[in-house]
Design a protein around this motif. Structure first.
Motif, PDB file in Angstrom:
ATOM      1  N   ALA A   1       0.938  -1.120   0.187  1.00 56.69           N
ATOM      2  CA  ALA A   1       0.081   0.159   0.093  1.00 56.69           C
ATOM      3  C   ALA A   1       0.823   1.299   0.057  1.00 56.69           C
ATOM      4  CB  ALA A   1      -0.725   0.012   1.204  1.00 56.69           C
ATOM      5  N   ILE A   2       1.746   1.146   0.797  1.00 50.97           N
ATOM      6  CA  ILE A   2       2.833   2.468   0.721  1.00 50.97           C
ATOM      7  C   ILE A   2       4.098   1.798   0.392  1.00 50.97           C
ATOM      8  CG2 ILE A   2       4.213   3.865   2.152  1.00 50.97           C
ATOM      9  CD1 ILE A   2       1.647   4.270   3.760  1.00 50.97           C
ATOM     10  N   GLY A   3       4.779   2.190  -0.804  1.00 50.75           N
ATOM     11  CA  GLY A   3       5.892   1.660  -1.225  1.00 50.75           C
ATOM     12  C   GLY A   3       7.193   1.646  -0.241  1.00 50.75           C
ATOM     13  N   ALA A   4       7.592   0.527   0.161  1.00 49.58           N
ATOM     14  CA  ALA A   4       8.855   0.713   0.874  1.00 49.58           C
ATOM     15  C   ALA A   4       9.648  -0.511   0.469  1.00 49.58           C
ATOM     16  CB  ALA A   4       8.437   0.768   2.491  1.00 49.58           C
ATOM     17  N   PRO A   5      10.224  -0.598  -0.632  1.00 47.84           N
ATOM     18  CA  PRO A   5      10.893  -1.886  -1.186  1.00 47.84           C
ATOM     19  C   PRO A   5      12.040  -1.749  -0.380  1.00 47.84           C
ATOM     20  CG  PRO A   5      11.010   0.200  -2.766  1.00 47.84           C
ATOM     21  CD  PRO A   5      10.142   0.511  -1.621  1.00 47.84           C
TER      22      PRO A   5
ATOM     23  N   ARG B   1      16.159   0.715   7.649  1.00 50.02           N
ATOM     24  CA  ARG B   1      15.441  -0.340   7.466  1.00 50.02           C
ATOM     25  C   ARG B   1      14.418  -0.479   8.473  1.00 50.02           C
ATOM     26  NH1 ARG B   1      20.463  -1.944   5.277  1.00 50.02           N
ATOM     27  NH2 ARG B   1      21.357  -2.293   7.329  1.00 50.02           N
ATOM     28  N   GLY B   2      14.781  -0.205   9.671  1.00 52.22           N
ATOM     29  CA  GLY B   2      13.731  -0.140  10.815  1.00 52.22           C
ATOM     30  C   GLY B   2      12.555   0.772  10.515  1.00 52.22           C
ATOM     31  N   MET B   3      13.029   2.068  10.113  1.00 55.23           N
ATOM     32  CA  MET B   3      12.211   3.074   9.756  1.00 55.23           C
ATOM     33  C   MET B   3      11.075   2.524   8.600  1.00 55.23           C
ATOM     34  SD  MET B   3      13.412   6.646   8.065  1.00 55.23           S
ATOM     35  CE  MET B   3      14.024   6.247   6.600  1.00 55.23           C
ATOM     36  N   ARG B   4      11.685   2.065   7.635  1.00 56.57           N
ATOM     37  CA  ARG B   4      10.802   1.485   6.668  1.00 56.57           C
ATOM     38  C   ARG B   4       9.797   0.473   6.911  1.00 56.57           C
ATOM     39  NH1 ARG B   4      14.185  -0.460   2.636  1.00 56.57           N
ATOM     40  NH2 ARG B   4      15.844   0.331   3.751  1.00 56.57           N
ATOM     41  N   THR B   5      10.315  -0.285   7.957  1.00 52.05           N
ATOM     42  CA  THR B   5       9.102  -1.217   8.476  1.00 52.05           C
ATOM     43  C   THR B   5       7.937  -0.840   9.334  1.00 52.05           C
ATOM     44  OG1 THR B   5      11.033  -2.351   9.269  1.00 52.05           O
ATOM     45  CG2 THR B   5       9.112  -3.468   9.954  1.00 52.05           C
ATOM     46  N   LEU B   6       8.270   0.703   9.671  1.00 52.46           N
ATOM     47  CA  LEU B   6       6.922   1.495  10.393  1.00 52.46           C
ATOM     48  C   LEU B   6       6.054   1.625   9.273  1.00 52.46           C
ATOM     49  CD1 LEU B   6       9.015   3.961  12.550  1.00 52.46           C
ATOM     50  CD2 LEU B   6       7.783   2.141  13.364  1.00 52.46           C
ATOM     51  N   ALA B   7       6.265   2.017   8.096  1.00 54.59           N
ATOM     52  CA  ALA B   7       5.329   2.410   7.180  1.00 54.59           C
ATOM     53  C   ALA B   7       4.336   1.099   6.769  1.00 54.59           C
ATOM     54  CB  ALA B   7       5.804   2.986   5.979  1.00 54.59           C
ATOM     55  N   THR B   8       5.086   0.187   6.711  1.00 53.55           N
ATOM     56  CA  THR B   8       4.380  -1.061   6.235  1.00 53.55           C
ATOM     57  C   THR B   8       3.450  -1.616   7.590  1.00 53.55           C
ATOM     58  OG1 THR B   8       6.455  -1.665   5.340  1.00 53.55           O
ATOM     59  CG2 THR B   8       4.609  -3.462   5.004  1.00 53.55           C
ATOM     60  N   SER B   9       4.069  -1.789   8.691  1.00 53.54           N
ATOM     61  CA  SER B   9       3.360  -2.344   9.938  1.00 53.54           C
ATOM     62  C   SER B   9       4.109  -1.837  11.131  1.00 53.54           C
ATOM     63  CB  SER B   9       3.080  -3.620   9.896  1.00 53.54           C
ATOM     64  OG  SER B   9       2.477  -4.321  10.982  1.00 53.54           O
ATOM     65  N   GLU B  10       3.401  -0.808  12.029  1.00 54.83           N
ATOM     66  CA  GLU B  10       3.958  -0.450  13.132  1.00 54.83           C
ATOM     67  C   GLU B  10       3.849  -1.533  14.333  1.00 54.83           C
ATOM     68  OE1 GLU B  10       2.538   3.705  13.684  1.00 54.83           O
ATOM     69  OE2 GLU B  10       3.317   3.493  15.764  1.00 54.83           O
TER      70      GLU B  10
ATOM     71  N   SER C   1       7.171  -2.996  16.004  1.00 48.86           N
ATOM     72  CA  SER C   1       7.451  -2.630  17.600  1.00 48.86           C
ATOM     73  C   SER C   1       7.560  -4.361  17.793  1.00 48.86           C
ATOM     74  CB  SER C   1       5.958  -2.524  18.315  1.00 48.86           C
ATOM     75  OG  SER C   1       5.652  -1.434  17.540  1.00 48.86           O
ATOM     76  N   SER C   2       7.174  -5.302  17.392  1.00 47.11           N
ATOM     77  CA  SER C   2       7.332  -6.657  17.911  1.00 47.11           C
ATOM     78  C   SER C   2       8.802  -7.181  17.321  1.00 47.11           C
ATOM     79  CB  SER C   2       6.497  -7.762  16.975  1.00 47.11           C
ATOM     80  OG  SER C   2       6.536  -7.989  15.890  1.00 47.11           O
ATOM     81  N   LEU C   3       9.722  -6.542  16.591  1.00 41.52           N
ATOM     82  CA  LEU C   3      10.844  -6.747  16.104  1.00 41.52           C
ATOM     83  C   LEU C   3      12.049  -5.900  17.004  1.00 41.52           C
ATOM     84  CD1 LEU C   3      10.499  -6.899  12.414  1.00 41.52           C
ATOM     85  CD2 LEU C   3      11.064  -8.773  13.812  1.00 41.52           C
ATOM     86  N   GLY C   4      11.267  -5.040  17.954  1.00 40.98           N
ATOM     87  CA  GLY C   4      12.114  -4.359  19.034  1.00 40.98           C
ATOM     88  C   GLY C   4      12.445  -2.970  18.576  1.00 40.98           C
ATOM     89  N   ILE C   5      11.905  -2.670  17.373  1.00 40.71           N
ATOM     90  CA  ILE C   5      11.941  -1.026  16.981  1.00 40.71           C
ATOM     91  C   ILE C   5      11.160  -0.335  17.739  1.00 40.71           C
ATOM     92  CG2 ILE C   5      11.595   0.497  15.089  1.00 40.71           C
ATOM     93  CD1 ILE C   5      12.090  -2.105  13.207  1.00 40.71           C
ATOM     94  N   ASP C   6      11.788   0.802  18.617  1.00 46.95           N
ATOM     95  CA  ASP C   6      11.134   1.869  19.318  1.00 46.95           C
ATOM     96  C   ASP C   6      10.536   2.648  18.301  1.00 46.95           C
ATOM     97  OD1 ASP C   6      10.340   3.716  20.976  1.00 46.95           O
ATOM     98  OD2 ASP C   6      12.247   3.964  21.893  1.00 46.95           O
ATOM     99  N   SER C   7       9.371   2.625  17.975  1.00 47.27           N
ATOM    100  CA  SER C   7       8.726   3.301  16.822  1.00 47.27           C
ATOM    101  C   SER C   7       8.699   4.762  16.893  1.00 47.27           C
ATOM    102  CB  SER C   7       7.167   2.726  16.594  1.00 47.27           C
ATOM    103  OG  SER C   7       6.446   2.803  17.671  1.00 47.27           O
ATOM    104  N   PHE C   8       8.165   5.022  18.323  1.00 45.27           N
ATOM    105  CA  PHE C   8       8.269   6.436  18.856  1.00 45.27           C
ATOM    106  C   PHE C   8       9.495   7.302  18.558  1.00 45.27           C
ATOM    107  CE2 PHE C   8       9.177   9.449  22.532  1.00 45.27           C
ATOM    108  CZ  PHE C   8       8.124  10.442  22.038  1.00 45.27           C
ATOM    109  N   ARG C   9      10.609   6.537  19.002  1.00 49.73           N
ATOM    110  CA  ARG C   9      12.055   7.324  19.097  1.00 49.73           C
ATOM    111  C   ARG C   9      12.192   7.379  17.355  1.00 49.73           C
ATOM    112  NH1 ARG C   9      17.602   6.052  19.385  1.00 49.73           N
ATOM    113  NH2 ARG C   9      17.117   3.858  18.758  1.00 49.73           N
ATOM    114  N   TYR C  10      12.147   6.321  16.629  1.00 43.17           N
ATOM    115  CA  TYR C  10      12.325   6.496  15.207  1.00 43.17           C
ATOM    116  C   TYR C  10      11.617   7.605  14.551  1.00 43.17           C
ATOM    117  CZ  TYR C  10      14.969   2.346  14.701  1.00 43.17           C
ATOM    118  OH  TYR C  10      16.114   1.258  14.551  1.00 43.17           O
TER     119      TYR C  10
END
Lengths: 337, 294
Positions: free
Chosen positions: A5-9, A197-206, A210-219
């Motif tokens: 839906a949001i391209g983050a190849p 790479r962590g940031m692009r995961t946010l656009a696909t599914s926050e 988060s489940s992969l340990g990415i602190d979405s707020f900080r990113y």
């Protein structure tokens, strides 16, 4: 698949090297642009292309890569322009120092908005930034002793380097060429990093992120502040280039148009903003001939692009490439079935 | 003017502009509910309602009531048409794409209105004269009472539509869970169409009742839409009663900030309070916290 839906190849190292090479080639071609440009007007437009590219590429980080809508990029642009312009015009501060102060101010206000708004999922950033843009527009208009109010801020001096003023279109072109080139490279390095790479995961599914340990707020906060800093740089460049600033340049409309240009170029794609900036700079000039019809044609073409190419110009090019490849490849797929 | 009279005067003014914001906010909420998108054309529909009514009265020589009804019906039709032409043909109607398309729609609407109806500000006489009504030292414009009355009627009618009619209930079901609604035979596509028609009608009504007090120009739409959206957020996006609370709060905030703090900075003060409210209660005054199961 490019169907997200949001391209983050995903970016592979090979692709990374390829993109950096493309950027180098593009910038090398742009280097000789002033020599082949027919007149100063075109070089002047090219400077605006660079400024718009910084704005759209930095906003793309927030929208395309983090999946957050920000509606105050115009206000950050304006804060950069007014902070740096007022310091130089009213307090005789060197434009270089002014630009640094302006960056500090845009970064700090992004932090103030982002801290509460980015903690929550959903449309909160859109709401908070909308309010911030409204407040800034009022301040630009009403702090007349500093900003000159609706009449605009006049008498802003240009940047100068080793005693030489960067005033002509051509010298400013090369200055903008360097600044924009460095920023575009920085943006690519950011995308093509562990952080990116962590940031692009946010656009696909926050949630997945988060489940992969990415602190979405900080990113999200880091990206939002970084994009505001870049808008601040664009603002300083703008004000010291045209030596003037007017509140309407940085209104809510500008913020909306910048969001639109991110989408029209192709959100979440590194090259999308290049097309977005090209369209944002050139199309209004081309449409001058239509006079009153200008805005209508602009709106209509925007609707058509989004309707037929939801992934923007970059998505359209990718589709066209697919058609051509399919048309010229022998029907191997049928035999294999 | 003594303190109480001034306060009362500001409250009257705040409530009547707030009622208009509430109507615009209803439009945002209805479309947000059915599509999850923010509709940037909402303000343009308000402007169009006022301009069409003014043209029907001025150039068309029509009686006021007929002109206003025609304006609301025309804008509602345009709202439905806009949905069929832009949202309906989308292959993957994601909220962000619908939001962006409505920006394009707003630009088209505004420029078409400018080309067809002109660039001059227009207005018409208030519904029942201009003799102000005096209450406890403060004065009320009779049009304010019309604004309050019509907003109240519209709110009750909308409440009735969503709570009592089959169509309204079907739309609520579609908003709650699109797939489940589709499974029981509700057309989600049609509910989006109806939400655009209702939102356009709400916008047009707001435009028709505010034009006698403030005049209307083709480029007023964006600011009105901006205020309506803020009101919708303040009350809680997607919440019908939130629109009323949010609209009245924003109207009062603006009036009080303008009267007691500074008239130049009234928008800044109003939006500062709006930001603070949002940070304290992110889902809006009446909104409920969104709980997503992971």
């Amino acid at each position: 698949m490019t169907d997200a839906a949001i391209g983050a190849p995903t970016v592979t190292t090979q692709e990374g090297a390829h993109t950096r090479r493309m950027l180098a080639i593009l910038w090398a071609i742009l280097l000789i642009f002033p020599l082949i440009a027919p007149n100063n007007y075109i070089i002047n437009l090219a400077v605006f292309f660079f400024i718009n590219l910084i704005l759209i590429a930095s906003l793309n980080l927030v929208i395309g890569y983090c999946g957050q809508i920000s509606l105050c990029h115009g206000a950050f642009f304006g804060l950069g322009a007014y902070a740096s312009g007022v310091l130089a015009a009213k307090f005789d501060v060197s434009p270089w120092l002014g630009a640094v102060v302006a960056m500090g101010m845009t970064g700090f206000s992004a932090l103030l908005i982002g801290l509460p708004a980015l903690r929550l999922r959903g449309h909160y950033l859109a709401m908070a930034t909308l309010g911030f843009n409204a407040i800034m527009t009022v301040l630009f208009n009403e702090m007349i002793s500093l900003t000159g109010g609706p009449n605009g801020l006049t008498g802003v001096p240009p940047f100068s380097l080793f005693g030489v003023d960067i005033v002509t279109d051509t010298t400013f072109f090369y200055f903008a060429w360097v600044v924009t080139g460095v920023l575009m490279l920085l943006i690519y390095n950011l995308i093509d990093s562990r952080f990116g790479r962590g940031m692009r995961t946010l656009a696909t599914s926050e949630i997945a992120a988060s489940s992969l340990g990415i602190d979405s707020f900080r990113y999200k906060l880091i990206v939002f502040v970084a994009s505001a800093l870049m808008a601040g740089i664009a603002g300083s460049m703008y004000v010291h280039f045209i030596n003037f600033a007017s509140p309407e340049t940085f209104s809510f409309f500008t913020s909306v148009f910048l969001v639109v240009m991110v989408a029209v170029g192709g959100w979440g794609n590194y090259w999308g903003p290049v097309f977005g900036a090209l369209i944002y700079t050139a199309v209004p000039e081309l449409l001058r001939a239509f006079k009153d019809l200008e805005i209508f044609v602009f709106g209509l073409s925007m609707v058509l692009v989004l309707l037929f190419f939801p992934d923007g110009v970059v998505g359209g090019i990718r589709l066209a490439k697919g058609w051509i490849l399919r048309a010229y490849t022998p029907k191997a797929g049928d035999a294999g079935r | 003017m003594d303190f109480e009279a001034k306060l009362l005067q500001l409250i009257f003014a705040g409530i009547s502009t707030g009622a208009v914001y509430a109507l615009i906010a209803v439009g945002f909420n209805v479309i947000f509910k059915s599509t999850d998108a923010i509709n940037f054309s909402q303000g343009e529909w308000v402007m169009m309602g006022g301009l069409i009514a003014a043209t029907a009265i001025g150039a068309g020589q029509m009686p006021l009531v007929i002109a206003c009804i025609i304006a609301v019906l025309a804008v509602a039709t345009i709202g439905g048409l806009s949905e069929r032409l832009t949202v309906f043909p989308m292959r993957r109607p994601t909220p962000i794409l619908i939001t962006l398309i409505t920006i394009g729609l707003a630009i088209c609407t505004k420029s078409l209105v400018m080309l067809i109806l002109g660039k001059l500000p227009v207005g018409y006489k208030p519904f029942t004269g201009e003799t102000p009504i005096k209450i406890a030292g403060a004065t009320i414009h009779p049009q304010s009472l019309w604004i309050l009355g019509i907003t109240a009627v519209f709110m009750v009618a909308t409440h009735f539509f969503f709570e009592r009619t089959t169509m309204g209930k079907a739309m609520r079901a579609a908003a709650a869970d699109r797939q489940a609604a589709a499974l029981v035979g509700i057309s989600v596509r049609n509910s989006i169409l109806i939400s655009f028609v209702i939102a356009a009608a709400a916008g047009a009504i707001a435009g028709v009742i505010i034009t006698p007090m403030t005049f209307m120009v083709y480029d007023n739409g964006t600011m009105l839409g901006f205020k309506g959206f803020s009101a919708a957020m303040l009350g809680g996006l997607g919440n019908l009663y939130g629109a009323l609370v949010g609209g009245l709060t924003l109207g009062l905030l603006e009036a009080l900030a303008g009267g007691y703090v500074s008239s130049q900075f009234k928008d800044a003060v109003a939006f500062l309070v709006l930001l603070l409210v949002l940070f304290a209660r992110p889902a809006g005054i009446l909104g409920q916290r969104d709980i997503t199961r992971v």
